[in-house]
Design a protein around this motif. Structure first.
Motif, PDB file in Angstrom:
ATOM      1  N   ARG A 534     -32.328  -0.920 -23.880  1.00 16.14           N
ATOM      2  CA  ARG A 534     -31.029  -0.617 -23.262  1.00 16.14           C
ATOM      3  C   ARG A 534     -30.731   0.880 -23.209  1.00 16.14           C
ATOM      4  O   ARG A 534     -29.569   1.271 -23.032  1.00 16.14           O
ATOM      5  CB  ARG A 534     -29.885  -1.347 -23.983  1.00 16.14           C
ATOM      6  CG  ARG A 534     -30.139  -2.842 -24.222  1.00 16.14           C
ATOM      7  CD  ARG A 534     -30.570  -3.539 -22.990  1.00 16.14           C
ATOM      8  NE  ARG A 534     -31.019  -4.912 -23.260  1.00 16.14           N
ATOM      9  CZ  ARG A 534     -31.810  -5.596 -22.447  1.00 16.14           C
ATOM     10  NH1 ARG A 534     -32.260  -5.032 -21.336  1.00 16.14           N
ATOM     11  NH2 ARG A 534     -32.171  -6.833 -22.739  1.00 16.14           N
ATOM     12  N   PHE A 537     -29.368   1.828 -19.700  1.00 10.70           N
ATOM     13  CA  PHE A 537     -27.935   1.662 -19.450  1.00 10.70           C
ATOM     14  C   PHE A 537     -27.154   2.915 -19.853  1.00 10.70           C
ATOM     15  O   PHE A 537     -26.147   3.261 -19.230  1.00 10.70           O
ATOM     16  CB  PHE A 537     -27.406   0.452 -20.215  1.00 10.70           C
ATOM     17  CG  PHE A 537     -27.911  -0.861 -19.692  1.00 10.70           C
ATOM     18  CD1 PHE A 537     -28.376  -0.970 -18.391  1.00 10.70           C
ATOM     19  CD2 PHE A 537     -27.944  -1.989 -20.496  1.00 10.70           C
ATOM     20  CE1 PHE A 537     -28.845  -2.173 -17.899  1.00 10.70           C
ATOM     21  CE2 PHE A 537     -28.412  -3.196 -20.017  1.00 10.70           C
ATOM     22  CZ  PHE A 537     -28.868  -3.285 -18.707  1.00 10.70           C
ATOM     23  N   TYR A 572     -23.192  -5.751 -19.816  1.00 11.88           N
ATOM     24  CA  TYR A 572     -24.384  -6.550 -20.137  1.00 11.88           C
ATOM     25  C   TYR A 572     -24.263  -7.170 -21.529  1.00 11.88           C
ATOM     26  O   TYR A 572     -24.593  -8.344 -21.721  1.00 11.88           O
ATOM     27  CB  TYR A 572     -25.632  -5.672 -20.071  1.00 11.88           C
ATOM     28  CG  TYR A 572     -26.876  -6.390 -20.552  1.00 11.88           C
ATOM     29  CD1 TYR A 572     -27.574  -7.232 -19.706  1.00 11.88           C
ATOM     30  CD2 TYR A 572     -27.325  -6.240 -21.865  1.00 11.88           C
ATOM     31  CE1 TYR A 572     -28.705  -7.919 -20.145  1.00 11.88           C
ATOM     32  CE2 TYR A 572     -28.446  -6.920 -22.313  1.00 11.88           C
ATOM     33  CZ  TYR A 572     -29.140  -7.747 -21.449  1.00 11.88           C
ATOM     34  OH  TYR A 572     -30.242  -8.419 -21.898  1.00 11.88           O
ATOM     35  N   ARG A 573     -23.772  -6.397 -22.490  1.00 12.85           N
ATOM     36  CA  ARG A 573     -23.647  -6.905 -23.862  1.00 12.85           C
ATOM     37  C   ARG A 573     -22.676  -8.080 -23.921  1.00 12.85           C
ATOM     38  O   ARG A 573     -22.975  -9.109 -24.553  1.00 12.85           O
ATOM     39  CB  ARG A 573     -23.191  -5.778 -24.781  1.00 12.85           C
ATOM     40  CG  ARG A 573     -23.092  -6.176 -26.244  1.00 12.85           C
ATOM     41  CD  ARG A 573     -22.862  -4.958 -27.121  1.00 12.85           C
ATOM     42  NE  ARG A 573     -21.689  -4.200 -26.716  1.00 12.85           N
ATOM     43  CZ  ARG A 573     -21.740  -3.042 -26.083  1.00 12.85           C
ATOM     44  NH1 ARG A 573     -22.912  -2.491 -25.764  1.00 12.85           N
ATOM     45  NH2 ARG A 573     -20.628  -2.396 -25.739  1.00 12.85           N
ATOM     46  N   CYS A 575     -21.768 -10.071 -21.424  1.00  6.81           N
ATOM     47  CA  CYS A 575     -22.318 -11.210 -20.688  1.00  6.81           C
ATOM     48  C   CYS A 575     -23.483 -11.835 -21.447  1.00  6.81           C
ATOM     49  O   CYS A 575     -23.671 -13.060 -21.402  1.00  6.81           O
ATOM     50  CB  CYS A 575     -22.763 -10.774 -19.295  1.00  6.81           C
ATOM     51  SG  CYS A 575     -21.397 -10.370 -18.177  1.00  6.81           S
ATOM     52  N   HIS A 576     -24.263 -11.006 -22.128  1.00  9.63           N
ATOM     53  CA  HIS A 576     -25.369 -11.558 -22.925  1.00  9.63           C
ATOM     54  C   HIS A 576     -24.835 -12.445 -24.045  1.00  9.63           C
ATOM     55  O   HIS A 576     -25.486 -13.428 -24.428  1.00  9.63           O
ATOM     56  CB  HIS A 576     -26.210 -10.416 -23.498  1.00  9.63           C
ATOM     57  CG  HIS A 576     -27.461 -10.886 -24.179  1.00  9.63           C
ATOM     58  ND1 HIS A 576     -28.547 -11.375 -23.487  1.00  9.63           N
ATOM     59  CD2 HIS A 576     -27.800 -10.962 -25.496  1.00  9.63           C
ATOM     60  CE1 HIS A 576     -29.496 -11.733 -24.341  1.00  9.63           C
ATOM     61  NE2 HIS A 576     -29.069 -11.497 -25.560  1.00  9.63           N
ATOM     62  N   SER A 785     -26.085 -11.441 -17.086  1.00 11.01           N
ATOM     63  CA  SER A 785     -27.114 -10.898 -17.973  1.00 11.01           C
ATOM     64  C   SER A 785     -28.444 -11.600 -17.764  1.00 11.01           C
ATOM     65  O   SER A 785     -29.508 -10.982 -17.920  1.00 11.01           O
ATOM     66  CB  SER A 785     -26.668 -11.039 -19.434  1.00 11.01           C
ATOM     67  OG  SER A 785     -26.601 -12.402 -19.820  1.00 11.01           O
ATOM     68  N   VAL A 788     -30.223  -9.813 -14.969  1.00  8.63           N
ATOM     69  CA  VAL A 788     -30.845  -8.567 -15.452  1.00  8.63           C
ATOM     70  C   VAL A 788     -32.095  -8.874 -16.269  1.00  8.63           C
ATOM     71  O   VAL A 788     -33.156  -8.258 -16.078  1.00  8.63           O
ATOM     72  CB  VAL A 788     -29.837  -7.749 -16.283  1.00  8.63           C
ATOM     73  CG1 VAL A 788     -30.498  -6.501 -16.857  1.00  8.63           C
ATOM     74  CG2 VAL A 788     -28.637  -7.361 -15.434  1.00  8.63           C
ATOM     75  N   ASP A 789     -31.982  -9.839 -17.173  1.00 11.60           N
ATOM     76  CA  ASP A 789     -33.146 -10.193 -17.993  1.00 11.60           C
ATOM     77  C   ASP A 789     -34.272 -10.763 -17.138  1.00 11.60           C
ATOM     78  O   ASP A 789     -35.457 -10.484 -17.402  1.00 11.60           O
ATOM     79  CB  ASP A 789     -32.729 -11.208 -19.059  1.00 11.60           C
ATOM     80  CG  ASP A 789     -31.773 -10.625 -20.082  1.00 11.60           C
ATOM     81  OD1 ASP A 789     -31.759  -9.389 -20.226  1.00 11.60           O
ATOM     82  OD2 ASP A 789     -31.033 -11.396 -20.727  1.00 11.60           O
TER      83      ASP A 789
END
Length: 848
Positions: A534, A537, A572-573, A575-576, A785, A788-789
């Motif tokens: 990350r 980001f 992202y964090r 949503c993850h 997320s 993205v992953d």
């Protein structure tokens, strides 16, 4: 884009930021009783969305090769990720890259820093380019040199004593080199095949991600609708408490006032019981006194007659006998003891006090006190009656609020936005699927190209292998270099053919390896690794990266407000962790629902209605005037004026001067001392008469005296300070009534405030529940997320790692072609048929 904004607003409306404001005074507030705890409400569970995408990739056995490549790249490039340098480069070249700008000292420093960071790649790339340039030149020179019968081109083999040892060494070395080249080919082929295999898995990731986005779009309106529907839970609880305002608010007021009211009524009720007990005691005294007075007169007459009769018996001439006279005289001296001791005739009569108490008891004080209890216990009913209009008004306001909330949710074109978003996803999926065939075709061409490159290496390996087999099988130790067999000569020629193809293909393969190394290695170090940890980001989230006046990139792009503290890393964090989109995107900055809920769920108008709750307890009467008069009359009934000491003095005396049973027993004993005869029998007859008097007259009087004693003591105890007790009871009741009618306002206000706070607490619970649900349960943005992953898995794990593994294996093959060329050239000398040879006269020869 209009439908997307409607969708965002739809997600926004059901949340609250939970803002609280507290006013602090300069002085410490007085300590107050804490309000009762608010009953927790059960809002149930928000319908959860189930997402199918599992953005996790385990490469399996090929992961060992990936780790080898990563270790190799780390050895080449051990420097940390140059975040600050990349940020400076981006900020200084946002307007485009200009050559003249790089002549500035700052840019020159950046360029030197970049060269230092890339020194590992630059070194390896330089080696690769040198290899690409030199191999064709060396190959050309080698060919020309051999044509001139140099560089091993001369078909003559000189004598060597260790020829067999050298041949074995070159053979083993070439075999080992060929084995390592085969390993390199296998590594490259495995990487090449992994790309094709994983491209098929990419379709699964695309389908699951699209399906998750559709689930997200379809489930979010239902979740928001569930939030709005749960307002009914809080509303119904408030309505229930309003319907039960009497038991709730009135009960609280009653519980606070009963600490003062109930004890005063209890004392009055106990005094009513004391009145009845006083009457019973007076009646017992009156009846016992009458029995004692009558019994005393009768007993006096009986004892006088018995005494006179006994005196006549003792006047018998038989008592003059000297032996008997002493006993008779002794008995005669005790005759005075046959008399009464207590005199009840002089005791005062209690009939006046009994008549007064009977008059007092004509008024039922217990019933009057029970009316006081009932009046006080009717506080909940009184509260209900006095707040009836307020309750009906609040119900109407709550219904109106519910209508406003439902109408607000209908203001947005939910179905239209949902249809547009679903159509967008379907169209996007169709567009992606339309490229599947092209991707498969391009992947096929890529696969063919990579296999062709590997076939170049395999061709060299084939010549080396066939050369080794033919040479080893056709080699004859007895044959001279000029007489070697055709098979051995073919093996040598095949080895030289492998050398030729090595020179032809090695530089081409190295050019491919160098290109893929520079591109794939830098992508791994500058994109994939920073994306995995990350760090990438942090570059995108650098303040003022894209523009000196725009702080944050992401909110500027989404909401045209770059000052919102929203970063790609935080999005992202969140949503993850599968949090809600409202919280993740900080949509409260765009549309703050807290103000809407404050205006609707619990607004100022509703608060004013609650604050207008007033409870008047003036109608509560604890003790009627008849009850007060009754208590006063009881205090003045004369019970306290009775001469209790005179009564106790008489009842403490014995009925007779001597115990008649003891007297009769002694009389019989003395009669037994006399000679048998008429005198003895007469004395025993008198003893029996005395026992009969005791049994028939004294025993009833003793019982009456016991009853009289208990009743007198009871009356004395109850009448002790009776006026003071009555005064205290009336004072306590007056104080309780004064508290209810004058000083209960602060109790009513306090309990009313606590009751209103409990009603407010239900709405606060609803707001907090909405806030928590919006944070963690509504519009869970895990699909974002996951996208993205999934992109990281496809780009880095599927493609970049495989490409890097491919050039790693192919590059090893290219490097190993150099020793393969050397060993093949050396070994071919021992297998090819020579034109000339060394001749020795002694017949001993040794060939190299």
């Amino acid at each position: 884009m209009l439908w997307t904004r409607w969708l965002v607003l739809l997600l926004c409306w059901g949340a609250t930021s939970g803002e609280q404001q507290a006013d602090e005074s300069d002085g410490a507030p007085p300590r107050q009783r804490s309000p009762p705890p608010v009953e927790p409400l059960d809002f149930g569970f928000v319908p959860a969305a189930v997402y199918d995408t599992h953005a996790y990739y385990e490469p399996g056995p090929i992961g060992i090769l990936f780790h080898m490549v990563h270790a190799f790249l780390y050895a080449i490039q051990p420097n940390p990720f140059p975040k600050e340098m990349i940020v400076k480069v981006i900020q200084q070249n946002m307007g485009g890259i200009k050559i003249e700008e790089w002549r500035k000292p700052d840019n020159v420093v950046l360029l030197l820093q970049w060269i230092y960071y890339e020194v590992g790649f630059l070194t390896c790339a330089t080696i690769g380019i040198t290899f690409v340039v030199l191999i064709p030149i060396i190959g050309m020179c080698f060919c020309v040199c051999r044509c001139c019968e140099n560089c091993g081109g001369e078909m003559h083999q000189r004598q060597r004593k260790n020829a067999d040892c050298q041949r074995g060494f070159y053979t083993a070395s070439l075999v080992a080199t060929s084995i390592f080249i085969i390993l390199g080919v296998l590594i490259a082929y495995a990487a090449n095949h992994n790309v094709t295999t994983q491209i098929k898995s990419t379709r699964r990731l695309i389908n699951t991600n699209m399906r998750d986005l559709k689930t997200f779009a379809n489930n979010t309106p239902a979740q928001v609708e569930y939030l709005t529907a749960q307002y009914t839970t809080a509303k119904n609880k408030v309505l229930s408490d309003l319907d039960n305002i009497g038991p709730l608010l009135g009960g609280r007021i009653h519980s606070q006032l009963e600490k003062e009211v109930v004890p005063s009524l209890d004392t009055a009720l106990r005094m009513a019981g004391a009145m009845r007990e006083t009457k019973e005691a007076l009646e017992n005294v009156s009846s016992s006194l009458e029995v004692l007075q009558e019994g005393t007169a009768k007993l006096q007459a009986s004892l006088s007659g018995e005494r006179a009769s006994l005196s006549n018996t003792l006047s018998d001439p038989a008592c003059t006998n000297g032996a008997v006279s002493h006993t008779c005289n002794t008995i005669r001296s005790t005759l005075a003891q046959l008399g009464i001791n207590a005199d009840f005739s002089e005791l005062p009569d209690v009939s006046h006090a009994l008549a007064n108490v009977n008059t007092v008891l004509k008024t039922d004080l217990s019933n009057i006190v029970q009316k006081g209890y009932s009046s006080f216990n009717d506080t909940p009913k009184l509260v209900h009656e006095q707040t009836k209009n307020i309750v009906s008004g609040v119900k109407g306001m709550l219904d109106k609020i519910g209508t406003e909330i439902n109408s607000f949710s209908k203001m947005f074109p939910v179905q239209e936005s949902l249809v547009n978003f679903t159509n967008f996803l379907n169209q996007g999926q169709k567009n992606i699927e339309s490229y599947y065939s092209q991707v498969d075709q391009l992947d096929f061409y890529r696969w063919i190209g990579c296999v062709a490159a590997l076939c170049m290496v395999v061709l060299v390996l084939a010549f080396n292998t066939l050369g080794l087999l033919c040479g080893a099988c056709g080699y004859d130790k007895q044959a001279t270099p000029t007489t070697r067999g055709c098979l051995s000569n073919t093996g040598g020629n095949l080895l030289m053919a492998g050398v030729g193809f090595s020179f032809i293909f090695a530089w081409v393969l190295m050019a491919i390896v160098t290109t893929l190394f520079v591109v794939g290695g830098n992508v791994e170090k500058l994109i994939c690794e920073p994306l995995a940890n990350r760090q990438l980001f942090k570059i995108i989230d650098t303040p003022f990266l894209v523009h000196p006046a725009k702080k944050n990139f992401l909110p500027g792009m989404l909401f045209q407000n770059p000052n919102i503290d929203l970063t790609l890393g935080s999005l992202y964090r969140d949503c993850h962790e599968n949090n809600g989109l409202y919280h993740s995107l900080q949509l409260e900055t765009m549309f703050n629902i807290n103000s809407f809920l404050n205006r609707t769920v619990y607004n100022k108008d509703l608060a004013k209605v609650f604050e207008s709750v007033q409870v008047d307890l003036q109608d509560i009467m604890l003790l009627e005037q008849a009850g007060r008069d009754n208590l006063i009359n009881f205090a003045n009934s004369g019970v306290g004026e009775i001469d209790y000491e005179a009564y106790l003095a008489e009842v403490n005396k014995g009925v007779t001067l001597v115990d008649l049973l003891s007297f009769s027993t002694d009389l019989e004993a003395q009669a037994d001392q006399l000679p048998r005869g008429a005198l003895e029998n007469a004395l025993k007859g008198h003893a029996s008469s005395i026992r009969q008097i005791h049994r028939e007259q004294v025993v009833p009087m003793l019982q009456a005296m016991s009853t009289l004693s208990q009743s007198i003591k009871q009356l004395q105890r109850m009448s002790n300070n009776l006026p003071v007790k009555v005064t205290n009871i009336l004072s306590a009741i007056d104080a309780a009534e004064y508290l209810i009618t004058h000083n209960a306002s602060h109790v009513v206000k306090r309990e009313t405030k606590g009751y209103i706070q409990s009603l407010e607490g239900y709405f606060k619970q609803y707001r907090e529940w909405v806030k928590n649900s919006l944070t963690a349960e509504v519009a869970q943005c895990k699909p974002i997320s996951n996208i993205v992953d999934s992109m990281e898995i496809v780009a880095c794990s599927f493609i970049v790692d495989s490409v890097n593994t491919f050039w790693f294996g192919l590059g090893g093959c290219c490097i190993l072609l150099i020793p393969s060329i050397i060993f093949s050239v050396k070994l071919a000398k021992y297998y090819r048929r020579m034109d000339t040879e060394d001749v020795f006269e002694d017949g001993q020869e040794g060939w190299n």
